[in-house]
Design a protein around this motif. Structure first.
Motif, PDB file in Angstrom:
ATOM      1  N   PRO A 391       0.831  -1.207   0.000  1.00  9.94           N
ATOM      2  CA  PRO A 391       0.000   0.000   0.000  1.00  9.94           C
ATOM      3  C   PRO A 391       0.866   1.258   0.000  1.00  9.94           C
ATOM      4  O   PRO A 391       1.869   1.337   0.710  1.00  9.94           O
ATOM      5  N   LYS A 396      -3.569  13.536   1.962  1.00  6.70           N
ATOM      6  CA  LYS A 396      -4.689  14.132   1.234  1.00  6.70           C
ATOM      7  C   LYS A 396      -4.238  15.363   0.437  1.00  6.70           C
ATOM      8  O   LYS A 396      -4.695  15.610  -0.672  1.00  6.70           O
ATOM      9  N   GLU A 399      -2.442  14.149  -2.640  1.00  6.97           N
ATOM     10  CA  GLU A 399      -3.413  13.609  -3.594  1.00  6.97           C
ATOM     11  C   GLU A 399      -4.125  14.732  -4.349  1.00  6.97           C
ATOM     12  O   GLU A 399      -4.283  14.691  -5.562  1.00  6.97           O
ATOM     13  N   TYR A 435       3.345   7.453  -6.556  1.00  9.11           N
ATOM     14  CA  TYR A 435       2.230   8.330  -6.181  1.00  9.11           C
ATOM     15  C   TYR A 435       1.288   8.541  -7.360  1.00  9.11           C
ATOM     16  O   TYR A 435       0.065   8.460  -7.228  1.00  9.11           O
ATOM     17  N   GLU A 438      -0.709   5.447  -8.207  1.00 10.37           N
ATOM     18  CA  GLU A 438      -1.716   5.187  -7.177  1.00 10.37           C
ATOM     19  C   GLU A 438      -2.922   6.115  -7.339  1.00 10.37           C
ATOM     20  O   GLU A 438      -4.075   5.683  -7.245  1.00 10.37           O
ATOM     21  N   VAL A 439      -2.667   7.399  -7.595  1.00 18.08           N
ATOM     22  CA  VAL A 439      -3.754   8.370  -7.749  1.00 18.08           C
ATOM     23  C   VAL A 439      -4.592   8.054  -8.982  1.00 18.08           C
ATOM     24  O   VAL A 439      -5.821   8.113  -8.947  1.00 18.08           O
ATOM     25  N   ASN A 441      -4.944   5.104 -10.462  1.00 17.58           N
ATOM     26  CA  ASN A 441      -5.708   3.881 -10.177  1.00 17.58           C
ATOM     27  C   ASN A 441      -6.901   4.147  -9.267  1.00 17.58           C
ATOM     28  O   ASN A 441      -7.987   3.609  -9.464  1.00 17.58           O
ATOM     29  N   LYS A 442      -6.691   5.023  -8.281  1.00 11.61           N
ATOM     30  CA  LYS A 442      -7.725   5.277  -7.275  1.00 11.61           C
ATOM     31  C   LYS A 442      -8.845   6.162  -7.809  1.00 11.61           C
ATOM     32  O   LYS A 442     -10.038   5.878  -7.615  1.00 11.61           O
ATOM     33  N   TYR A 443      -8.482   7.230  -8.508  1.00  7.24           N
ATOM     34  CA  TYR A 443      -9.476   8.229  -8.905  1.00  7.24           C
ATOM     35  C   TYR A 443      -9.928   8.099 -10.368  1.00  7.24           C
ATOM     36  O   TYR A 443     -11.027   8.526 -10.708  1.00  7.24           O
ATOM     37  N   GLU A 445      -9.671   5.067 -11.901  1.00  8.33           N
ATOM     38  CA  GLU A 445     -10.100   3.665 -11.958  1.00  8.33           C
ATOM     39  C   GLU A 445      -9.559   2.941 -13.182  1.00  8.33           C
ATOM     40  O   GLU A 445     -10.257   2.177 -13.850  1.00  8.33           O
ATOM     41  N   ASN A 447      -5.372   1.771 -15.077  1.00  5.71           N
ATOM     42  CA  ASN A 447      -3.926   1.916 -14.967  1.00  5.71           C
ATOM     43  C   ASN A 447      -3.439   3.049 -15.866  1.00  5.71           C
ATOM     44  O   ASN A 447      -4.220   3.628 -16.625  1.00  5.71           O
TER      45      ASN A 447
END
Length: 514
Positions: A391, A396, A399, A435, A438-439, A441-443, A445, A447
């Motif tokens: 992880p 925040k 991000e 970083y 990750e951002v 992928n997270k926001y 959705e 790669n």
């Protein structure tokens, strides 16, 4: 959006030899007549007998001449060989910073250029207080305006052009600056889809330049603009006439970057006119010249890293003086990242020798890089280098900062660049690959590769839908426009994003128009 770097700042000194000043003025004007003549004129000046300020102007003019020729590597090498940073001080730093910002812009390293040009604008009052020539400020506002246009900040760009114009007087150099500003205004109008306004402005420029026919570069560049304006009006015949007139003016001159721009525009016109032979002719020339210019730009970036190392050494040595060192530090960090990417790319090329050749018009060096890109696009599994599955903790604040920078990136057209792996974008956004990945992928959705490819496909789909001229283009051209290394890669990704092939999509749009 494509911009050419124009400037060659005139530096006047009361102690300078009048003959030297005349030669410098002549050399400056020759930039717009034939840059090769600039070198011949400068050879008549014995720089060993001149002040440091005059030496710097000699250096900048020579560097500008190479830049006009499209020889970016020699342009920067000129600065390195003559030690631009060696005599950097409070009296010359604004000239040096302006020249450095221009070099960044010509290499399309807009983020670094923007930082410097904006800092120079913020220091306008200081420049005035130190009695710099007013046309230096005019150049700085012009440079910053072009950088703001890259960011699509149209109103701010327009204000900067007004500021630049307000500083101009009646000299020959000021006349050239005013014409350049007007050309940038046509860019503004075109970018905001004010085509009629752009056409009127370009015609006014042409009338002014008819009175100064010696400025061949400006005349050809404005004719290219007229050609683009007529293309947008779908008057392809008139557009072709303008472009051929511009090409004829500089055919025997060494304005390689401008020639290549015209070759590109001519190929699009002949495609729209369904003249396959001339389309293939000019598109082939355009691709061949683009490969040469791209190779030169890569060498220029390496040279620029060296130049910034010199600046940084001077910053440490003279740290008690208040240079614009923060700008340089940031620039160095970004360029070190670029150097690392170049090294990584070289290492990866060795691993791809078994990949079959995809396109025969690319140089071997570029071909390897583009094969890697195609291989990463087509794979559905490990499309990016494996990043630790542990992880990743991101604050925040960080991000939010990365998301804001991504939003600006999405508003630009930088995702169309073929050289846009994860590491490059991370460097441009001033973060690291973990970083950024990750951002996304997270926001987002998805790669990184899917994220970039979706931006590219949506861009091309938008052009096809809003500009019927693109419906006549070959899929291979659309693939190139979107930043893909091959027709097959583009088709595969297009279908994965839209659910249909590019040809089917074009057929549907054509049928709807009928």
């Amino acid at each position: 959006m494509w911009f050419l770097i124009f400037s060659g700042v005139i530096l006047i000194s009361a102690q300078s030899n009048p003959e030297t000043l005349q030669l410098l003025d002549k050399a400056y004007k020759s930039l717009y007549e034939n840059p090769d003549n600039t070198f011949q004129i400068l050879q008549n000046i014995d720089e060993n007998k001149e002040s440091e300020l005059i030496k710097q102007r000699l250096q900048i003019l020579s560097s500008r001449a190479y830049n006009f020729k499209g020889d970016y590597a020699k342009s920067i090498e000129q600065s390195i060989n003559k030690d631009l940073s060696e005599n950097r001080n409070d009296n010359t730093s604004f000239y040096s910073d302006n020249a450095l910002a221009q070099q960044y812009q010509s290499l399309q390293l807009y983020k670094q250029s923007i930082r410097i040009s904006q800092n120079l604008v913020d220091n306008a009052s200081k420049i005035k207080s130190q009695r710099y020539p007013e046309n230096l400020l005019a150049y700085i506002y012009q440079l910053n305006a072009s950088n703001l246009m890259v960011q699509k900040k149209w109103k701010e760009a327009e204000e900067n052009l007004k500021q630049s114009n307000s500083l101009l007087k009646d000299s020959d150099e000021d006349f050239i600056i005013s014409i350049e500003n007007q050309i940038y205004e046509t860019f503004l109008y075109i970018s905001q889809n004010q085509i009629d306004k752009a056409g009127k402005a370009a015609n006014e420029i042409q009338l002014k330049l008819n009175k100064t026919p010696q400025y061949i570069f400006l005349r050809a560049f404005n004719l290219d603009n007229l050609g683009r304006i007529h293309f947008l009006k779908k008057d392809y015949q008139k557009s072709t006439e303008n472009l051929n007139q511009g090409l004829e003016l500089i055919q025997n001159k060494s304005y390689d970057a401008l020639k290549n721009r015209i070759y590109d525009d001519l190929s699009k016109n002949y495609l729209a006119l369904k003249n396959e032979d001339l389309y293939q002719k000019y598109y082939s020339i355009y691709k061949e010249q683009t490969d040469k210019l791209d190779k030169n730009k890569k060498e220029a970036i390496r040279n620029l890293v060296k130049l910034n190392d010199q600046y940084e050494n001077q910053r440490i040595e003279y740290s008690h003086k208040n240079f614009t060192s923060n700008i340089l530090i940031i620039s160095i960090i970004c360029l070190i990242g670029i150097a690392a990417i170049i090294f990584t790319s070289f290492s990866e090329k060795k691993k791809t020798k078994s990949i079959q050749k995809q396109i025969d018009f690319y140089s071997k060096q570029q071909e390897f890089s583009k094969k890697i890109e195609e291989k990463e696009i087509i794979k559905t599994g490990k499309t990016e280098p494996e990043i630790s599955k542990k992880p990743v903790f991101i604050s925040k604040e960080k991000e939010s900062d990365i998301l804001a920078r991504l939003e600006e990136f999405e508003k630009s057209e930088n995702f169309l660049s073929k050289e846009m792996p994860l590491a490059v974008l991370a460097g441009q956004l001033e973060t690291n690959t973990k970083y950024l990945s990750e951002v996304i992928n997270k926001y987002k959705e998805k790669n990184y590769n899917n994220y970039i490819n979706e931006l590219r496909i949506n861009y091309i789909a938008y052009l096809l839908k809003t500009d019927s001229a693109y419906l006549n283009y070959k899929v291979s051209y659309l693939a190139e426009k979107a930043g893909f290394s091959s027709h097959s890669a583009f088709t595969t990704v297009f279908k994965s994003v839209t659910g249909i092939s590019p040809n089917t999509y074009i057929q549907q749009l054509t049928q709807n128009q009928k």
